[in-house]
Design an enzyme around this catalytic site. Structure first.
Site, PDB file in Angstrom:
ATOM      1  N   ARG A 175       0.819  -1.218   0.000  1.00 51.42           N
ATOM      2  CA  ARG A 175       0.000   0.000   0.000  1.00 51.42           C
ATOM      3  C   ARG A 175       0.854   1.269   0.000  1.00 51.42           C
ATOM      4  O   ARG A 175       0.503   2.272   0.616  1.00 51.42           O
ATOM      5  CB  ARG A 175      -0.968   0.009   1.187  1.00 51.42           C
ATOM      6  CG  ARG A 175      -1.903  -1.186   1.222  1.00 51.42           C
ATOM      7  CD  ARG A 175      -2.790  -1.251  -0.018  1.00 51.42           C
ATOM      8  NE  ARG A 175      -3.588  -2.477   0.005  1.00 51.42           N
ATOM      9  CZ  ARG A 175      -3.254  -3.624  -0.607  1.00 51.42           C
ATOM     10  NH1 ARG A 175      -2.129  -3.686  -1.323  1.00 51.42           N
ATOM     11  NH2 ARG A 175      -4.018  -4.680  -0.538  1.00 51.42           N
ATOM     12  N   SER A 224     -11.286  -0.564   2.136  1.00 53.22           N
ATOM     13  CA  SER A 224     -10.593  -0.964   3.364  1.00 53.22           C
ATOM     14  C   SER A 224     -10.121   0.264   4.126  1.00 53.22           C
ATOM     15  O   SER A 224      -9.449   1.131   3.573  1.00 53.22           O
ATOM     16  CB  SER A 224      -9.405  -1.862   3.032  1.00 53.22           C
ATOM     17  OG  SER A 224      -9.843  -3.078   2.467  1.00 53.22           O
ATOM     18  N   GLU A 294      -5.473   3.073   5.963  1.00 60.13           N
ATOM     19  CA  GLU A 294      -5.267   2.867   4.534  1.00 60.13           C
ATOM     20  C   GLU A 294      -6.002   3.956   3.758  1.00 60.13           C
ATOM     21  O   GLU A 294      -5.508   4.455   2.754  1.00 60.13           O
ATOM     22  CB  GLU A 294      -5.764   1.490   4.104  1.00 60.13           C
ATOM     23  CG  GLU A 294      -5.568   1.203   2.624  1.00 60.13           C
ATOM     24  CD  GLU A 294      -5.879  -0.231   2.254  1.00 60.13           C
ATOM     25  OE1 GLU A 294      -6.529  -0.442   1.209  1.00 60.13           O
ATOM     26  OE2 GLU A 294      -5.473  -1.147   3.002  1.00 60.13           O
TER      27      GLU A 294
END
Length: 309
Positions: A175, A224, A294
């Site tokens: 990420r 998410s 995130e």
């Protein structure tokens, strides 16, 4: 010192894109929350974007957004210029053993184009909301693959020029992509391999079915919320901490998937962010693990002391 874009209206002279001052941003985001953009600019194409970059002082904040699917824009809005990439940045073409996609091309649409061309390896994109630009910026991934595994090169608009960087220069990790500060992704090349169209489509159908079964895909959500800690799943930690269904104002933890926050109808960005911080505190107290966001949170907070970075 931050300078207002409206103090220099000549910045937008002769540009072909659309300029809107005091533009509501909530309708632009998947969460449907957030304040206004001081100035919202939709560039017509890459040349338009580069011209703007050359004209704008470093003292004027510039924020690039795409589909805003994994983003919370705070209730105080965004100062300076918000650039939304859309038409002019969504072309998708086949390129030998790969696909070239504009930054505003939807991930799922790129996967569909590849499937129709008999090119495999991008099926995972059909399960990721948002655009290619955003996927590259966070090295998005799902269903056993990620951008790092397929990215060949990316073209960036930076200080009014276009630069092409090989994927190896982005230090792609979980990420994360090390993009130069102030740049805008404009297009990228993704590697594929030959495949059977029917098999590729079947794989995409399986991914969509799995996503529909596990995630609140029809809700106002941002994907998410937290990154998975090493060797752990964020949703399991959130569930174990008693956060399933937890709410704050109009924000709620999804009953279907604990790592998704929902706007149940009247949530503010502050509600969502405060709920996220409460989840982090509860998980820390429950198991000693610190969850990291995130979802990207940007803009000016609206006087909510519980919202911390």
């Amino acid at each position: 010192m931050i300078v207002s874009a409206q103090q220099n209206p000549d910045v937008f002279t002769a540009l072909r894109g659309r300029v809107t001052h005091a533009a509501p941003l909530a309708p632009q985001t998947w969460f449907r929350v957030g304040g206004q953009a001081e100035t919202l600019f939709r560039p017509a194409d890459t040349d338009d974007l580069c011209t703007l970059q050359r004209r704008v002082s470093n003292l004027v904040p510039m924020t690039i957004i795409g589909a805003a699917s994994n983003l919370i824009i705070r209730d105080g809005g965004l100062p300076g210029i918000t650039v939304k990439l859309g038409r002019g940045f969504n072309e998708i073409t086949t390129d030998g053993d790969g696909m070239i996609a504009g930054a505003a091309a939807l991930d799922a649409t790129v996967a569909e184009h590849a499937a129709q061309a008999g090119l495999a390896g991008l099926e995972f994109l059909c399960g990721i909301p948002g655009t290619i630009g955003g996927a590259i910026a966070m090295n998005a991934g799902a269903y056993g693959s990620d951008i790092a595994s397929v990215l060949d090169w990316v073209e960036l608009a930076l200080d009014g020029d276009i630069a092409r960087l090989e994927a190896s220069r982005l230090s792609l990790s979980y990420r994360h992509a090390a993009l130069p500060p102030g740049c805008a992704v404009v297009r990228a090349r993704l590697r594929t391999r030959p495949g059977n169209t029917a098999d590729i489509i079947a794989r995409m159908q399986d991914i969509r079915a799995a996503r529909d079964a596990a995630q609140p895909v029809r809700a106002r959500t941002g994907g998410s919320t937290f990154r998975n800690p090493d060797g752990q799943k964020a949703w399991e930690l959130i569930d174990a901490a008693g956060c399933r269904g937890l709410s704050r104002g109009g924000a709620q933890v999804s009953e279907k998937h604990c790592n998704f926050l929902l706007n149940t109808g009247e949530a503010t960005a502050a509600d969502l962010e405060a709920l996220g911080e409460e989840i982090r505190q509860r998980v820390q107290a429950s198991c000693g693990t610190t969850l990291h966001w995130e979802i990207k949170r940007i803009g000016i907070p609206f006087h909510h002391p519980e919202c911390q970075s």
